[in-house]
Structures are given as C-alpha cells and as structure tokens.
Design a protein around this motif. Structure first.
Motif, PDB file in Angstrom:
ATOM      1  N   LEU A 251       0.837  -1.199   0.000  1.00  0.00           N
ATOM      2  CA  LEU A 251       0.000   0.000   0.000  1.00  0.00           C
ATOM      3  C   LEU A 251       0.871   1.248   0.000  1.00  0.00           C
ATOM      4  CD1 LEU A 251      -2.747   1.405   0.199  1.00  0.00           C
ATOM      5  CD2 LEU A 251      -2.630   1.130   2.688  1.00  0.00           C
ATOM      6  N   ALA A 252       1.958   1.214   0.782  1.00  0.00           N
ATOM      7  CA  ALA A 252       2.861   2.372   0.814  1.00  0.00           C
ATOM      8  C   ALA A 252       3.464   2.614  -0.566  1.00  0.00           C
ATOM      9  CB  ALA A 252       3.956   2.138   1.857  1.00  0.00           C
ATOM     10  N   ALA A 253       3.889   1.523  -1.235  1.00  0.00           N
ATOM     11  CA  ALA A 253       4.445   1.666  -2.576  1.00  0.00           C
ATOM     12  C   ALA A 253       3.381   2.196  -3.546  1.00  0.00           C
ATOM     13  CB  ALA A 253       4.982   0.320  -3.057  1.00  0.00           C
ATOM     14  N   ALA A 254       2.163   1.697  -3.413  1.00  0.00           N
ATOM     15  CA  ALA A 254       1.079   2.173  -4.280  1.00  0.00           C
ATOM     16  C   ALA A 254       0.770   3.644  -4.013  1.00  0.00           C
ATOM     17  CB  ALA A 254      -0.170   1.320  -4.051  1.00  0.00           C
ATOM     18  N   LEU A 277      -5.945  13.259  -2.179  1.00  0.00           N
ATOM     19  CA  LEU A 277      -5.237  11.987  -2.070  1.00  0.00           C
ATOM     20  C   LEU A 277      -4.857  11.755  -0.611  1.00  0.00           C
ATOM     21  CD1 LEU A 277      -3.940   9.546  -3.438  1.00  0.00           C
ATOM     22  CD2 LEU A 277      -1.872  10.933  -3.744  1.00  0.00           C
ATOM     23  N   PRO A 278      -5.486  10.777   0.056  1.00  0.00           N
ATOM     24  CA  PRO A 278      -5.160  10.524   1.462  1.00  0.00           C
ATOM     25  C   PRO A 278      -3.910   9.655   1.572  1.00  0.00           C
ATOM     26  CG  PRO A 278      -6.846   8.993   0.761  1.00  0.00           C
ATOM     27  CD  PRO A 278      -6.539   9.871  -0.435  1.00  0.00           C
ATOM     28  N   ASP A 279      -3.384   9.601   2.792  1.00  0.00           N
ATOM     29  CA  ASP A 279      -2.284   8.678   3.093  1.00  0.00           C
ATOM     30  C   ASP A 279      -2.712   7.832   4.293  1.00  0.00           C
ATOM     31  OD1 ASP A 279      -0.034   7.251   3.439  1.00  0.00           O
ATOM     32  OD2 ASP A 279       1.286   8.936   3.908  1.00  0.00           O
ATOM     33  N   PRO A 280      -3.312   6.676   4.030  1.00  0.00           N
ATOM     34  CA  PRO A 280      -3.840   5.871   5.138  1.00  0.00           C
ATOM     35  C   PRO A 280      -2.770   5.079   5.880  1.00  0.00           C
ATOM     36  CG  PRO A 280      -4.192   4.732   3.061  1.00  0.00           C
ATOM     37  CD  PRO A 280      -3.545   6.050   2.719  1.00  0.00           C
ATOM     38  N   ASN A 281      -1.548   5.070   5.376  1.00  0.00           N
ATOM     39  CA  ASN A 281      -0.514   4.199   5.940  1.00  0.00           C
ATOM     40  C   ASN A 281      -0.209   4.460   7.413  1.00  0.00           C
ATOM     41  OD1 ASN A 281       0.703   2.496   3.550  1.00  0.00           O
ATOM     42  ND2 ASN A 281       0.261   4.539   2.739  1.00  0.00           N
ATOM     43  N   VAL A 308      -9.728  -8.259  12.279  1.00  0.00           N
ATOM     44  CA  VAL A 308     -10.596  -8.249  11.093  1.00  0.00           C
ATOM     45  C   VAL A 308     -10.799  -6.823  10.599  1.00  0.00           C
ATOM     46  CG1 VAL A 308     -12.943  -8.687  10.284  1.00  0.00           C
ATOM     47  CG2 VAL A 308     -11.766 -10.406  11.642  1.00  0.00           C
ATOM     48  N   ALA A 309     -10.949  -5.875  11.552  1.00  0.00           N
ATOM     49  CA  ALA A 309     -11.142  -4.474  11.171  1.00  0.00           C
ATOM     50  C   ALA A 309      -9.929  -3.933  10.419  1.00  0.00           C
ATOM     51  CB  ALA A 309     -11.415  -3.628  12.420  1.00  0.00           C
ATOM     52  N   VAL A 310      -8.729  -4.272  10.889  1.00  0.00           N
ATOM     53  CA  VAL A 310      -7.513  -3.811  10.203  1.00  0.00           C
ATOM     54  C   VAL A 310      -7.417  -4.448   8.823  1.00  0.00           C
ATOM     55  CG1 VAL A 310      -5.004  -3.781  10.265  1.00  0.00           C
ATOM     56  CG2 VAL A 310      -6.287  -3.391  12.356  1.00  0.00           C
ATOM     57  N   GLU A 311      -7.698  -5.740   8.744  1.00  0.00           N
ATOM     58  CA  GLU A 311      -7.638  -6.420   7.436  1.00  0.00           C
ATOM     59  C   GLU A 311      -8.603  -5.784   6.446  1.00  0.00           C
ATOM     60  OE1 GLU A 311      -6.358 -10.957   8.832  1.00  0.00           O
ATOM     61  OE2 GLU A 311      -8.476 -10.369   8.784  1.00  0.00           O
ATOM     62  N   GLN A 312      -9.815  -5.494   6.903  1.00  0.00           N
ATOM     63  CA  GLN A 312     -10.797  -4.870   6.018  1.00  0.00           C
ATOM     64  C   GLN A 312     -10.367  -3.454   5.637  1.00  0.00           C
ATOM     65  OE1 GLN A 312     -14.415  -5.206   8.288  1.00  0.00           O
ATOM     66  NE2 GLN A 312     -14.831  -7.289   7.564  1.00  0.00           N
ATOM     67  N   ALA A 313      -9.811  -2.715   6.624  1.00  0.00           N
ATOM     68  CA  ALA A 313      -9.376  -1.347   6.346  1.00  0.00           C
ATOM     69  C   ALA A 313      -8.229  -1.330   5.333  1.00  0.00           C
ATOM     70  CB  ALA A 313      -8.950  -0.660   7.642  1.00  0.00           C
ATOM     71  N   VAL A 314      -7.293  -2.259   5.484  1.00  0.00           N
ATOM     72  CA  VAL A 314      -6.178  -2.331   4.538  1.00  0.00           C
ATOM     73  C   VAL A 314      -6.679  -2.683   3.134  1.00  0.00           C
ATOM     74  CG1 VAL A 314      -4.093  -3.629   3.923  1.00  0.00           C
ATOM     75  CG2 VAL A 314      -4.445  -2.881   6.278  1.00  0.00           C
ATOM     76  N   ALA A 315      -7.601  -3.653   3.063  1.00  0.00           N
ATOM     77  CA  ALA A 315      -8.148  -4.033   1.762  1.00  0.00           C
ATOM     78  C   ALA A 315      -8.888  -2.857   1.124  1.00  0.00           C
ATOM     79  CB  ALA A 315      -9.094  -5.227   1.928  1.00  0.00           C
ATOM     80  N   THR A 316      -9.661  -2.122   1.935  1.00  0.00           N
ATOM     81  CA  THR A 316     -10.397  -0.958   1.422  1.00  0.00           C
ATOM     82  C   THR A 316      -9.436   0.121   0.948  1.00  0.00           C
ATOM     83  OG1 THR A 316     -12.250  -1.411   2.904  1.00  0.00           O
ATOM     84  CG2 THR A 316     -12.067   0.825   2.024  1.00  0.00           C
ATOM     85  N   ALA A 317      -8.380   0.363   1.740  1.00  0.00           N
ATOM     86  CA  ALA A 317      -7.408   1.395   1.371  1.00  0.00           C
ATOM     87  C   ALA A 317      -6.700   1.041   0.075  1.00  0.00           C
ATOM     88  CB  ALA A 317      -6.405   1.578   2.508  1.00  0.00           C
ATOM     89  N   ARG A 318      -6.365  -0.225  -0.097  1.00  0.00           N
ATOM     90  CA  ARG A 318      -5.682  -0.638  -1.328  1.00  0.00           C
ATOM     91  C   ARG A 318      -6.594  -0.456  -2.540  1.00  0.00           C
ATOM     92  NH1 ARG A 318      -2.880  -6.369  -0.651  1.00  0.00           N
ATOM     93  NH2 ARG A 318      -1.955  -5.705  -2.629  1.00  0.00           N
ATOM     94  N   ARG A 320      -9.100   1.667  -2.738  1.00  0.00           N
ATOM     95  CA  ARG A 320      -9.276   3.103  -2.951  1.00  0.00           C
ATOM     96  C   ARG A 320      -8.052   3.709  -3.610  1.00  0.00           C
ATOM     97  NH1 ARG A 320     -12.357   6.940  -4.641  1.00  0.00           N
ATOM     98  NH2 ARG A 320     -12.045   8.978  -3.628  1.00  0.00           N
ATOM     99  N   MET A 321      -6.847   3.281  -3.189  1.00  0.00           N
ATOM    100  CA  MET A 321      -5.630   3.816  -3.787  1.00  0.00           C
ATOM    101  C   MET A 321      -5.546   3.427  -5.263  1.00  0.00           C
ATOM    102  SD  MET A 321      -3.233   5.810  -2.963  1.00  0.00           S
ATOM    103  CE  MET A 321      -3.533   5.777  -1.197  1.00  0.00           C
ATOM    104  N   ALA A 322      -5.970   2.201  -5.583  1.00  0.00           N
ATOM    105  CA  ALA A 322      -5.974   1.769  -6.983  1.00  0.00           C
ATOM    106  C   ALA A 322      -6.954   2.614  -7.799  1.00  0.00           C
ATOM    107  CB  ALA A 322      -6.346   0.291  -7.063  1.00  0.00           C
TER     108      ALA A 322
END
Length: 408
Positions: A251-254, A277-281, A308-318, A320-322
C-alpha cells in the motif's frame, strides 16, 4: 390316543417348552424390562410400559400353567413303559381336552373365578399362544429399546462434542464467555436428555423434543465455530500480522506511485477534478501495532474483532488507492490518446492531400496547441480533436477547392 400319538405330542410339547423357557428367560433378563419396571415414565412410553408389563404378567401365568400341565402329562406317561387304557384316556384328556380357563385379558383363571368372557384352551393351543406372545412382547421391548438407543446416540453425540470443546478451550482467560456458554449448554443438554428419557417413544418422533434437539445442535455448532475461530486466531496470529505488514508495504508503494501520478496529472491537466489523495498508511500501521498489545494480554475476542477491522481497512485502502491512481493515470492516458488520434488524423490528411487546407490546418493547430500546452484543457482539446476529425471526414467525402492550400 394311541401310545405313539401321545409320545409324539408329548415330545413336541417338550420341545415347545424348551423354546418357551428360553424366550421367557430372555424376556425376564431383558435390560429394557428392568428399565420399564424401575423408571417412572410418562406419556406414550408410560402407556406402552403399562401394557407390556400387563402382557408379561399374563404370559407368566400362562407359562406357569403350561409347565404344571406338562409336568402332569409326563408323570402320567412315566407310570408305565407301555401305558394302559386308563393312562391313555388320562393322557388324551390332558393333551387334547380343555386344559385351562383364560380370562378376557388372557390371564389363567381358577375354576372358582366366574368370568363371562373366559374361554378354555387346550395344552397345544396354550403352547402356541405363549410362543407367539413371547415373540411379540420381545419385539415391543425392542421398540422401546430402539427409542432409548436413538436418544442416547443423538444426545450422547452432543454431550461428547461439548466435552471435546471444553478440552479445547485452553487457558481460562482465553475467552471466558465460551467456557461459560459450554457449561450452560452442557447443563441444558443433560436436562433435555433426562426429560426425553421420561418418554423416549414420544421423544423420538418429530415433536418438541426433536425441535429442542435441533436447537441445541445449532448452539453447539455455533460454539464450535467460535472456538475454531479463536483457535485459528491464536495459532494464526503471527501469519496474519505478517501478511498485513506485507500488504501495508504494498500500500505504501502504491501510495508513492499514486502521488507521483497525481503530481503529473495536476501539472499536465487543467482542472483535473481529482479528489484529495489521502495517506492511510500511518493510521493503519498504528492500528496494526496496537494489535500486539491485545495479543500479549490474550484478549482474544477483542483481538479478533480488531484484526478483522484492520484487514478490512487495509483491503479498502488498497482498493481506494488503486481507484485514485486509475483516475489520475486515466487523465494522462486520455491526453496521450487524443495526441495519438490527432497524429493519426494528420497522417490521413496527408494521404488525402489536405495537409495545407486552410481551415483544416487551423483546426489542427488549435487541437495541437491545446494538447501540447501544460496544463492541458482536456475538455477543450477533446472538442478540438473531434472537430478536426469531422472536417477531415467531410473533406474526404467532398473534396473542395481549398485543398493544397487553395482558398475555397
């Protein structure tokens, strides 16, 4: 009767007596008979048990009478090796005459008992009656036994499952709610099983007990799923955290790539209309690090929820970044596409000899200036390219005197 007839019949009755004795012994030692006698049943089973015990009492009275009569027959036959007329008449009376009086319920009656429904039975008929009834009674006992066995299997499976889950719970601090629920559920299963044993025949039908059994099964399955999830969390935590760390690196690289693409789009495209453009990292990494504290404290339910919340948040952020990268990159690709289309149309104009057409050249210069000026007004450039294409198509279909630079 002749001596031969009497001996043959006595032998047949002796064989019947042996079979009946074995059947009566099997009935008397049947484990479910002891259960019927010693357990307070209710409902259908109570009615069936009362009927079975009454039938058994009748059967014993008939067997006792049969045994006594057969003993008398054998005594008469044993008087002489070759019985005389007196013994043969006595044997005939015992073997073929009315031997006992049976009441309406089949119970053997004394001669002194007056019963309008009483009927007489010969010794042979009595033996057949006892054999038939002992077989039927054994079948009825088996029906009750089968009902109890089925209950034992169904409830026993639940009891065994709960016991197995208790062994898997682990340390008391892992999830006290699961341990408490297992204790409560185990008690409910035992109570339901005890209640069902009061009337096993009714309990094995599709009624309230069956519904309760299904309900308890659902609860046990739910607890098993919760415990499995807890075990997976406890045993798989390090692997899931490692995967999350790798995904955050991606995600950071993206995010870096999207920042670069955003910067290019903001520089090269006028009024791009891109969202911020947010930076969720940073927030996600902080949240991920907080999970370790929950893990050290063995707060499994909370850890499971947060993980589970972190996993979902990371998936959502990825995702959204895409999407944001696609939006910014799409603007740049649109400009490149328009440039390519304009070059292709220009080449077509050259093949048609329209390069120097005054109006067409003016439209070309306008479109090219818009596309090669930063920031590029994509909307205006799109309109200019479309206008150039349309005029080129019109000129290709209807050549005009303005070709080769001539003034139309």
């Amino acid at each position: 009767m002749s001596r031969t007839e009497a001996d043959r019949l006595i032998a047949d009755l002796g064989a019947a007596y042996d079979r009946i004795s074995a059947a009566m012994y099997a009935l008397d030692t049947h484990p479910d008979l002891a259960v019927l006698r010693g357990t307070a049943h209710n409902g259908d089973t109570a009615r069936v048990a009362a009927g079975l015990l009454a039938r058994l009492a009748v059967l014993w009275s008939q067997f006792t009478a049969f045994s006594e009569l057969l003993h008398r027959v054998r005594e008469v036959r044993a008087r002489r090796s070759r019985p005389g007329d007196g013994e043969l008449r006595e044997l005939t009376a015992l073997l073929r005459g009315p031997a006992v009086r049976l009441g309406g319920d089949g119970m053997v009656l004394d001669d002194s008992v007056a019963d309008p429904s009483a009927r007489s039975s010969g010794l042979v008929e009595l033996a057949r009656r006892i054999e038939t009834e002992s077989t039927g009674l054994a079948g009825s006992l088996s029906e009750v036994a089968a009902a109890r066995t089925r209950l034992a299997e169904e409830f026993g499976q639940l009891i065994a499952t709960v016991a197995g889950l208790r062994r898997e719970v682990g340390a008391p601090g892992d999830d006290p709610t699961i341990e408490g629920d297992l204790t409560r559920l185990g008690r409910q299963i035992e109570e339901a099983y005890g209640s069902a044993l009061g009337d096993p025949l009714a309990a094995t039908r599709n009624g309230p007990v069956a519904a309760r059994l299904r309900e308890l099964t659902v609860q046990v399955t739910g607890l098993a799923d919760r415990l499995a999830a807890l075990t997976d969390l406890r045993d798989g935590y390090s692997g899931r955290v490692a995967r999350l760390g790798a995904e955050l690196d991606e995600l950071a690289a993206a995010t870096t790539e999207t920042n670069r693409t955003y910067a290019a789009a903001l520089t090269k495209i006028a009024d791009p209309g891109l969202p911020d453009l947010p930076d969720p990292n940073p927030a996600l990494r902080t949240h991920l690090h907080q999970l370790d504290q929950l893990h050290r404290e063995r707060r499994w339910p909370r850890l499971g929820t947060e993980l589970v919340a972190v996993e979902q948040a990371v998936a959502t952020a990825r995702c959204r970044m895409a999407e944001l990268h696609e939006a910014a990159d799409g603007l740049l690709r649109r400009r490149a596409e328009l440039r390519g289309r304009l070059d292709a149309y220009r080449a077509k104009a050259g093949r048609l000899g329209l390069i120097e057409h005054v109006d067409l050249s003016a439209r070309y210069r306008l479109a090219r200036d818009l596309l090669y000026t930063s920031p590029c007004d994509l909307a205006a450039a799109t309109r200019a390219v479309v206008a150039y294409q349309r005029q080129l198509n019109d000129l290709a279909e209807r050549p005009t005197p303005g070709a080769k630079g001539a003034v139309p």
